[in-house]
Scaffold this active site. Structure first.
Site, PDB file in Angstrom:
ATOM      1  N   LYS A 126     -53.919 -70.899 -49.295  1.00 44.10           N
ATOM      2  CA  LYS A 126     -53.611 -71.112 -47.805  1.00 44.10           C
ATOM      3  C   LYS A 126     -54.629 -72.878 -47.038  1.00 44.10           C
ATOM      4  O   LYS A 126     -54.077 -72.284 -46.200  1.00 44.10           O
ATOM      5  CB  LYS A 126     -53.900 -70.310 -47.623  1.00 44.10           C
ATOM      6  CG  LYS A 126     -53.044 -68.659 -48.084  1.00 44.10           C
ATOM      7  CD  LYS A 126     -52.948 -67.647 -47.183  1.00 44.10           C
ATOM      8  CE  LYS A 126     -52.490 -66.330 -47.097  1.00 44.10           C
ATOM      9  NZ  LYS A 126     -51.668 -66.320 -49.278  1.00 44.10           N
TER      10      LYS A 126
HETATM   11  C1  PLP Z   1     -51.132 -65.922 -49.240  1.00 42.30           C
HETATM   12  C2  PLP Z   1     -50.118 -65.547 -50.525  1.00 42.30           C
HETATM   13  C3  PLP Z   1     -49.014 -65.715 -51.262  1.00 42.30           C
HETATM   14  C4  PLP Z   1     -47.811 -65.650 -50.694  1.00 42.30           C
HETATM   15  O1  PLP Z   1     -47.589 -66.767 -50.036  1.00 42.30           O
HETATM   16  P1  PLP Z   1     -46.504 -66.578 -48.850  1.00 42.30           P
HETATM   17  O2  PLP Z   1     -46.088 -68.193 -48.510  1.00 42.30           O
HETATM   18  O3  PLP Z   1     -46.853 -65.493 -47.649  1.00 42.30           O
HETATM   19  O4  PLP Z   1     -44.971 -66.605 -49.441  1.00 42.30           O
HETATM   20  C5  PLP Z   1     -48.773 -66.099 -52.629  1.00 42.30           C
HETATM   21  N1  PLP Z   1     -50.067 -65.724 -53.576  1.00 42.30           N
HETATM   22  C6  PLP Z   1     -51.666 -65.312 -52.890  1.00 42.30           C
HETATM   23  C7  PLP Z   1     -52.929 -66.225 -53.613  1.00 42.30           C
HETATM   24  C8  PLP Z   1     -51.013 -65.865 -51.663  1.00 42.30           C
HETATM   25  O5  PLP Z   1     -52.467 -65.695 -50.256  1.00 42.30           O
END
Ligand code: PLP
Length: 492
Positions: A126
């Site tokens: 993220k």
């Molecule tokens: C947020 C997240 C996901 C999922 O990502 P999306 O964009 O919501 O599909 C997968 N793995 C981790 C570690 C995350 O923090």
């Protein structure tokens, strides 16, 4: 010459429309700070930019920030080029992401790769989007002279990524609600030890859902929302998606030697944000064969995709999207994918039904009245295979197995979310197509599951060791929207 170019630029300016069909097309700088469109839909570009073979060829040789600039300038074309360039070159640096590659591609064996998206400040992918968003917000607020108060709820990952991205930014305050005593030690330390004056950690006596309910209730008070300039940083923000499109290109160029080759991606999925970025990259002309969507036990999306493009779960009909109720969501060892509904899925469906707005209103109307929609047997459903998406899910036991086998075979430790992707990816791997598995977090964040898988703790990166001794700053409240409003009023 300069004059001619600026005219061409203004004619081609990218506009954004709502998936629900309301309102006039908007420029990037307008939608950047807005969450949902006023009609409740999500903003998407009017058209996806198309890349010529020549452009792809030049992009292959670019550094990560150069590539990010070329791609993002197609989406954020309302920002003057020199300004956008500065935002991007300030974001994707060795200081913030640990190496000049920003997202290194790790080869496990011939034709099998991990794309390391988790080298940023909070050790989860993220950061790639939020570090960009933080700087873009600061820029946009400086232009308009406005301020923004971000109110959010987190179970761990999003909150820390948002706080690290917004800390110290002029014009931005972050009020982040988290469930008291329910995050991992690492996640808590990461968030609560930030000393910045624009970051407010509010621990709620309750669960993540309670936190989220408070955020929703506060937002429902439209007068309060307007007066205190409340904003959000969740993954429905288009700028987040756009910045994630970049690493699909980057990974492709690193794993191939020419643009006639194709690759497949395995993508751990929660809110459908990450995989939507892959879909956009593919629509822009990147030669992606399959986008392999991986869920955990909370498999709303697997259910929808099964048998559309040919899925792991034979026998199921597919085509039905039925978001879960809060109580139906299982708590799993890949918690960031424990979702009841996938917000960004709306953008994909919009493309799938060829952007037919009345069909969109019909489907989302069904969601409201019946709690589900069903496109099985329709041409829309058979179109799934054209988008390259196939889906599968994994269980806790499979994830443990995958973590163990990747560790034993390649001496590489992956986190449980990445293990979701690798497990499903390997089930669908094709002999002649390189498979790139997205690494979405580092194992350090999920020590319990790692211990269960390989019998030892993951290493703690050196610069995190000091976190343990830093003082924590947070305040504790009941899950009461009125109290939180008072808190915000007193701190802006
Ligand atoms: C947020 C997240 C996901 C999922 O990502 P999306 O964009 O919501 O599909 C997968 N793995 C981790 C570690 C995350 O923090």
């Amino acid at each position: 010459m300069i004059e001619k170019r600026s005219i061409v630029g203004s004619i081609q300016l990218m506009r954004y429309i709502s998936t629900r069909g309301g309102g006039a097309p908007q420029p990037f700088l307008k939608i950047l700070l807005e969450g949902l469109a006023p009609d409740g839909g999500l903003y998407v570009p009017e058209k996806y930019p198309q890349l010529s073979p020549q452009e792809l060829e030049t992009m292959r040789r670019m550094s990560y920030p150069e590539l990010a600039y070329v791609i993002l300038s197609k989406f954020a074309d309302g920002i003057p080029p020199a300004d956008l360039r500065k935002i991007i070159f300030d974001t994707y640096t060795k200081e913030i992401f640990g190496s000049d590659n920003i997202v290194p591609l790790k080869k496990l064996e011939a034709g099998l790769y991990l794309l390391d998206l988790s080298e940023g400040p909070t050790l989860a992918f993220k950061d790639i989007a939020l570090q960009f968003l933080g700087r873009a917000f600061e820029y946009a607020l400086a232009q308009s002279g406005e301020r923004l108060n971000i109110l959010g709820a987190t179970s761990g990952d999003t909150g820390s990524a948002a706080e690290y991205a917004m800390r110290g930014r002029v014009g931005v305050r972050v009020f982040m609600l988290s469930p008291l005593g329910r995050m991992s030690d690492f996640q808590r330390k990461q968030m609560y030890t930030l000393p910045d004056e624009n970051i407010f950690n509010i621990a709620i006596r309750g669960t993540f859902d309670d936190c989220q309910d408070v955020v929703k209730q506060v937002n429902r008070d439209s007068e309060f929302k307007k007066r205190y300039k409340l904003g959000a940083v969740n993954s429905i923000n288009w700028a987040r998606i756009a910045s994630q499109v970049v690493y699909y290109f980057w990974g492709y160029f690193r794993a191939t030697s020419s643009n006639v080759e194709r690759v497949s991606y395995a993508v751990p999925t929660g809110n459908f944000g990450d995989i939507l970025a892959g879909h956009v990259a593919r629509c822009m002309g990147l030669p992606i064969k399959q986008l392999i969507l991986a869920t955990n036990e909370n498999n709303v999306l697997e259910e929808f995709f099964s048998s559309g493009g040919g899925s792991a779960s034979g026998g199921k009909t597919g085509g039905v999207y039925r978001p879960r109720k809060g109580g139906e969501v299982a708590v799993t060892s890949s918690p960031s994918m424990d979702i009841s509904k996938a917000s960004n899925f709306e953008r994909y469906v919009f493309d799938l039904i060829l952007r037919d707005r009345s069909r969109m209103q019909e489907l989302w109307g069904n969601l409201q009245t019946k709690g589900a929609f069903d496109i099985s047997g329709s041409p829309d459903f058979s179109r799934i295979s054209e988008t390259g998406i196939i889906a599968g899910s994994s269980t806790h036991a499979e994830r443990l197995n995958t973590i163990r086998s990747i560790w034993e075979k390649y001496d590489v430790l992956i986190d449980p979310h990445t293990a979701d992707g690798v497990t499903t990816g390997l089930k669908h791997r094709e002999a002649d197509v390189p498979l790139i598995c997205l690494e979405t977090a580092l194992p350090t964040k999920f020590a319990n599951t790692i211990r269960e898988a390989i019998g030892r703790d993951p290493d703690l990166p050196v610069h995190f060791k000091s976190l343990v001794t830093l003082p924590e700053r947070f305040e504790v409240y009941d899950a009461d929207a009125e109290l939180i409003k008072k808190y915000i009023t007193a701190h802006v």
